[in-house]
Design a protein around this motif. Structure first.
Motif, mmCIF file in Angstrom:
data_model
loop_
_atom_site.group_PDB
_atom_site.id
_atom_site.type_symbol
_atom_site.label_atom_id
_atom_site.label_comp_id
_atom_site.label_asym_id
_atom_site.label_seq_id
_atom_site.Cartn_x
_atom_site.Cartn_y
_atom_site.Cartn_z
ATOM 1 N N TYR A 120 -5.059 7.860 -5.952
ATOM 2 C CA TYR A 120 -6.077 7.674 -4.929
ATOM 3 C C TYR A 120 -5.507 8.144 -3.592
ATOM 4 O O TYR A 120 -4.296 8.135 -3.382
ATOM 5 C CB TYR A 120 -6.487 6.201 -4.768
ATOM 6 N N ASN A 121 -6.391 8.513 -2.668
ATOM 7 C CA ASN A 121 -5.941 8.767 -1.301
ATOM 8 C C ASN A 121 -7.114 8.791 -0.334
ATOM 9 O O ASN A 121 -8.276 8.651 -0.723
ATOM 10 C CB ASN A 121 -5.091 10.041 -1.203
ATOM 11 N N ASN A 122 -6.782 8.936 0.940
ATOM 12 C CA ASN A 122 -7.803 8.978 1.977
ATOM 13 C C ASN A 122 -8.571 10.291 1.916
ATOM 14 O O ASN A 122 -8.124 11.277 1.319
ATOM 15 C CB ASN A 122 -7.150 8.814 3.351
ATOM 16 N N GLY B 86 0.438 -1.139 -3.445
ATOM 17 C CA GLY B 86 0.239 -1.523 -4.840
ATOM 18 C C GLY B 86 0.825 -0.500 -5.794
ATOM 19 O O GLY B 86 1.165 0.627 -5.417
ATOM 20 N N ILE B 87 0.928 -0.869 -7.062
ATOM 21 C CA ILE B 87 1.487 0.044 -8.058
ATOM 22 C C ILE B 87 0.555 1.225 -8.291
ATOM 23 O O ILE B 87 0.994 2.345 -8.541
ATOM 24 C CB ILE B 87 1.791 -0.706 -9.382
ATOM 25 N N ILE B 88 -0.762 0.987 -8.198
ATOM 26 C CA ILE B 88 -1.724 2.061 -8.392
ATOM 27 C C ILE B 88 -2.138 2.611 -7.030
ATOM 28 O O ILE B 88 -2.468 1.850 -6.126
ATOM 29 C CB ILE B 88 -2.976 1.567 -9.139
ATOM 30 N N GLY B 89 -2.127 3.918 -6.891
ATOM 31 C CA GLY B 89 -2.644 4.522 -5.670
ATOM 32 C C GLY B 89 -1.845 5.707 -5.196
ATOM 33 O O GLY B 89 -2.346 6.829 -5.166
ATOM 34 N N GLU C 43 8.347 1.562 -10.420
ATOM 35 C CA GLU C 43 7.701 0.655 -11.353
ATOM 36 C C GLU C 43 6.746 1.447 -12.234
ATOM 37 O O GLU C 43 5.995 2.296 -11.748
ATOM 38 C CB GLU C 43 6.942 -0.438 -10.600
ATOM 39 N N VAL C 44 6.774 1.145 -13.524
ATOM 40 C CA VAL C 44 5.956 1.854 -14.493
ATOM 41 C C VAL C 44 4.629 1.135 -14.667
ATOM 42 O O VAL C 44 4.590 -0.089 -14.846
ATOM 43 C CB VAL C 44 6.690 1.967 -15.850
ATOM 44 N N LEU D 163 -1.855 9.724 1.985
ATOM 45 C CA LEU D 163 -1.648 8.595 1.078
ATOM 46 C C LEU D 163 -2.277 7.330 1.646
ATOM 47 O O LEU D 163 -2.324 7.122 2.859
ATOM 48 C CB LEU D 163 -0.157 8.378 0.841
ATOM 49 N N LEU D 164 -2.726 6.456 0.751
ATOM 50 C CA LEU D 164 -3.295 5.185 1.185
ATOM 51 C C LEU D 164 -2.232 4.247 1.728
ATOM 52 O O LEU D 164 -2.495 3.423 2.600
ATOM 53 C CB LEU D 164 -4.003 4.496 0.007
ATOM 54 N N ASN D 165 -1.013 4.368 1.173
ATOM 55 C CA ASN D 165 0.077 3.448 1.545
ATOM 56 C C ASN D 165 -0.368 2.003 1.377
ATOM 57 O O ASN D 165 -0.131 1.141 2.229
ATOM 58 C CB ASN D 165 0.540 3.695 2.989
ATOM 59 N N SER D 166 -0.993 1.735 0.243
ATOM 60 C CA SER D 166 -1.544 0.410 -0.022
ATOM 61 C C SER D 166 -0.488 -0.590 -0.460
ATOM 62 O O SER D 166 -0.710 -1.804 -0.399
ATOM 63 C CB SER D 166 -2.618 0.507 -1.115
#
Length: 833
Positions: A680-682, A692-695, A755-756, A687-690
């Motif tokens: 995911y991204n803007n 979380g592991i997903i993104g 992290e996987v 990058l979202l820099n959220s």
């Protein structure tokens, strides 16, 4: 030296390029070209010859609409589609097929498109104007033609002081000044005098060094020459100077032209009946350079096959469009007499006969092999020279059908060089094209209606390809690893088996696969299940689909995921095009309903259109926080091109803008070195820099991007240079990790993830079949020869449990099937039947 040749009975690998050679457009007829420079590009406004659908024009000019093309290098031409059609102009006689030679100019922030046509309830031709904010349209035609003009072939010149003048043909050549509104005459029409006797038409006027040039087709004897006169003002008087291009040596009755300066060089655009030698009312646009003498007069232009521009060595080089040839032993003829748009072939019939092709750009990286399409009854040996230096000898086998041959090359000079091909020994050899390294196609199926069979190019037989494709299809829908399950006598679902649910992703994928394979039974079953259990029929989410359900239809989540809607709309439009709308499901109405319901969302209830209206980019989800960002793997610009053509929802311009914005977004979203992208991204690609592991990492969603870009290249080919660079980059990165070892998760800079992300109940990095599939599919765009190794790996890969026992029947299985469809030429645009 290694060599490989491939003989195939049916191979869709003939000439498909929008030629850098003459003629420049090879998938439809184009004539009467007006070229203009706008915003640093060449825009081409030709007329569009067609075979007449009405008896009265069977042997006459027949034109129903206008396209516009653009180019930055005079080699790669983008077709922006139809900008004006005969039955969309209020004053034009319906079905008159009289949309003859046009022009387009810019003034005061607007683009004015001038065109002749037969007016309703009037004799002869009138001239109208349509206006746009962009050179490619959309153009809005005025409700009536320009008063005071009766004739054809309008040309408008905007002088340096902003004054505009219009010229046309009608009982001679005539001219007048235009008012500032560009829609009315500011002076009475006057006949241009001082020109030679004989038929004249198609005036084109331009200024150079304070001199005004009136150029025009002129019948000196039997067919048209291009002639010119010069004057000191836009309205003359003009002094006739002579001929700038002689009559056609093959008897084409007409010629029509424009003259333009681009990047310091002058060019003559004109037409000839190259693709229709038997009928000179169907013509094609050519380009050649134009030069001036010291006194400002024009040097006579000699028509060439080669045309202009620098040709990329890693694309198809149409060697039959040569710049020089031996005096004997060289022949040119059509590849397919029944379909002349397949282009020409060159025959080297005698030992030591040769052809030379100039201005080939080998770039800064060494090429590894030469590739060509040839055939020869008795076989022969070809010598390939670059810059007069032998780089390869190619043994052509005796092969009555076309063969694709690959041969390694040595010490090929870099930069811009000439290429020469000589018959060294043996019998006559026919050559369709040649190129260096992987040689992707250079035009999309929206234009050509043809698709690349990559497996066939690699030497797999068509029988083996068909068998493999059917095997993979059956494995997904009916085999031991199937994900398709029928419910009763009218419904079915596709399940993400490892997660025990039904997703709009898989359902819409299944519908796309079904319509591609002409399986109406599967398509209708899946759609009925979606309609019953997943689609919201009312409320704030009306028209959208619950992205996840249990296999009994119970919803796990009410909210939509935008990629499902994206595929639903496109597959429904294709179903409408293939099967019509009267067999129980009105597919087009269902697609329009999804789009209409979406575009009517206002955001007041935290629900937005699934295409962000401001950004013109797809949302991750059109609800809540998900509406604020996007997913690179949701971006399929060519789908918007489909909607623009056939959704018939009144939003064609918006969908075309979405396609362009999506391509621009991908440039910013993908890492410039590795070719990797985040899940995911803007909207600006950052990058979202959220946290979380997903993104922010390249994980499961990201796998789809290589295949999506391959689809856009195959269908639209509107961003080919960047897409080729992208395909090479991502394959280079994966190859650097080990062709049979690269993992399925990375940070976008290529570093290992900390992290996987687990899949189902399993949490492990692996060499996943889904990524193997999509990294092979992107070979359709690649120029590096390593792409063959990626495709070979996919062909040989088994869909079976990994070492830890994990088996992804759903995601791996569907991506594998899509990749096989792409690489066999079976993932296609479905045009209206």
């Amino acid at each position: 030296m290694r060599h490989l040749y491939i003989c195939v009975l049916v191979l869709f690998a003939s000439a498909l390029a929008v030629y850098s050679q003459n003629p420049i457009i090879n998938y439809s007829f184009s004539a009467d070209p007006t070229a203009r420079v706008f915003d640093g590009k060449i825009y081409l406004y030709p007329s569009h010859d067609i075979e007449s659908p009405v008896a009265r024009l069977k042997d006459w000019f027949c034109m129903e609409d206008y396209h516009v093309y653009s180019s930055e290098d005079l080699v790669n031409w983008m077709d922006h589609g139809v900008i004006l059609s005969q039955n969309n102009v209020p004053w034009v006689e319906r079905d008159s097929y009289s949309m003859w030679a046009p022009d387009c100019v810019y003034k005061g922030g607007k683009y004015y498109f001038y065109f002749p046509a037969k007016a309703k309830n009037a004799k002869g031709f009138s001239v109208g104007v349509a206006v746009a904010d962009n050179p490619s349209g959309p153009f809005m035609p005025d409700w009536k033609p320009i008063s005071g003009i009766q004739g054809i072939d309008p040309c408008v010149m905007v002088d340096k002081d902003g004054s505009a003048y219009i010229y046309w043909a009608g009982n001679g050549l005539r001219m007048a000044k235009l008012k500032d509104n560009m829609r009315e005459l500011a002076s009475e029409p006057v006949l241009i005098e001082g020109l030679p006797e004989g038929f004249k038409e198609g005036p084109f006027v331009f200024e150079r060094n304070g001199k005004y040039y009136l150029t025009f087709p002129w019948v000196k004897d039997k067919t048209e020459t291009l002639a010119y006169a010069m004057g000191d003002s836009p309205m003359g008087p003009f002094d006739f100077k002579g001929i700038m291009m002689d009559e056609s040596p093959t008897g084409c009755w007409t010629n029509h032209h424009s003259v333009v300066e681009y990047k310091g060089q002058w060019y003559l655009f004109y037409h000839h009946n190259d693709f229709s030698p038997e009928a000179d009312k169907r013509r094609s646009v050519r380009i050649d350079t134009l030069c001036f003498n010291a006194d400002g007069t024009i040097r006579k232009v000699k028509p060439t096959l080669r045309g202009v521009g620098v040709t990329n060595a890693r694309m198809k080089i149409q060697i039959d469009r040569y710049s020089e040839a031996s005096k004997k032993g060289v022949g040119i003829s059509f590849v397919d007499e029944k379909n002349k748009f397949e282009g020409w072939k060159c025959e080297l019939a005698k030992v030591k006969s040769w052809v030379r092709y100039n201005q080939v750009d080998f770039g800064t990286q060494p090429v590894q092999e030469v590739k060509m399409r040839v055939k020869s009854l008795h076989g022969g040996t070809l010598k390939v020279e670059v810059a007069d230096k032998e780089v390869a000898q190619i043994k052509v086998p005796a092969c009555k059908d076309w063969c694709i041959i690959r041969e390694s090359v040595r010490d090929v000079p870099k930069g811009i060089q000439d290429v020469r091909l000589m018959l060294q020994q043996g019998g006559a050899v026919e050559i369709d094209w040649l190129g260096f390294d992987a040689v992707p196609w250079s035009a999309g199926a929206f234009e050509t209606h043809q698709y690349r069979n990559f497996f066939a190019e690699m030497g797999y037989s068509q029988a083996a390809i068909d068998a493999k494709l059917n095997e993979v299809f059956n494995e997904v829908f009916y085999g031991e690893n199937k994900v398709y399950f029928e419910v009763g006598d009218s419904m079915a679902y596709i399940s993400d088996v490892k997660n025990h649910d039904v997703r709009t992703e898989g359902m819409s994928y299944g519908m796309m696969i079904a319509v591609q394979f002409d399986r109406k039974d599967i398509f209708d079953r899946l759609w009925r299940w979606c309609k019953k259990y997943m689609q919201h029929q009312d409320g704030r989410l009306k028209g959208y689909f619950a992205w996840s359900c249990q296999t009994d239809g119970t919803r796990n989540s009410e909210g939509p995921a935008s990629d499902g809607e994206l595929y639903y709309v496109t597959s429904l439009i294709f179903a409408s095009n293939r099967w019509g709308n009267s067999s129980g499901i009105n597919y087009l109405a269902e697609a329009q309903n999804i789009l209409d319901c979406s575009m009517q969302k206002t955001g007041m209830d935290a629900v937005t259109p699934f295409i962000n209206v401001e950004q013109k980019l797809i949302t991750f989800t059109p609800t809540g926080f998900g509406a604020r960002f996007t997913d690179p793997s949701y971006h399929l610009p060519a789908f918007y091109e489909v909607w623009a053509r056939w959704a018939n929802d009144g939003r064609s311009r918006f969908w075309r803008e979405c396609a362009q914005k999506s391509r621009e977004y991908l440039h910013k979203s993908i890492h410039p070195v590795t070719g990797l992208n985040p899940d995911y991204n803007n909207y600006d690609g950052s990058l979202l820099n959220s946290g979380g592991i997903i993104g922010d990492a390249f994980r499961f969603d990201s796998w789809r991007v290589p295949m999506n870009i391959a689809l856009d290249y195959s269908w639209a080919c509107a961003d080919k240079e960047w897409q080729q660079e992208y395909g090479n980059k991502i394959q280079n990165f994966l190859y650097s990790q080990g062709l049979y070892d690269f993992k399925d998760q990375y940070n976008v800079d290529g570093s290992p993830v900390k992290e996987v992300l687990q899949a189902g109940e399993y949490k492990q990095l692996r060499h996943s079949l889904g990524l193997v599939a999509t990294s092979a599919a992107v070979s359709l765009v690649c120029t590096d020869v390593k792409c063959y190794e990626f495709v070979k790996q996919l062909w040989e890969a088994k869909h079976e449990p990994y070492e830890d026992g994990y088996l992804d029947k759903y995601y791996d299985g569907l991506l594998r099937l899509f990749a096989f469809m792409h690489l066999s030429g079976r993932y296609q645009i479905i045009f209206p039947q």
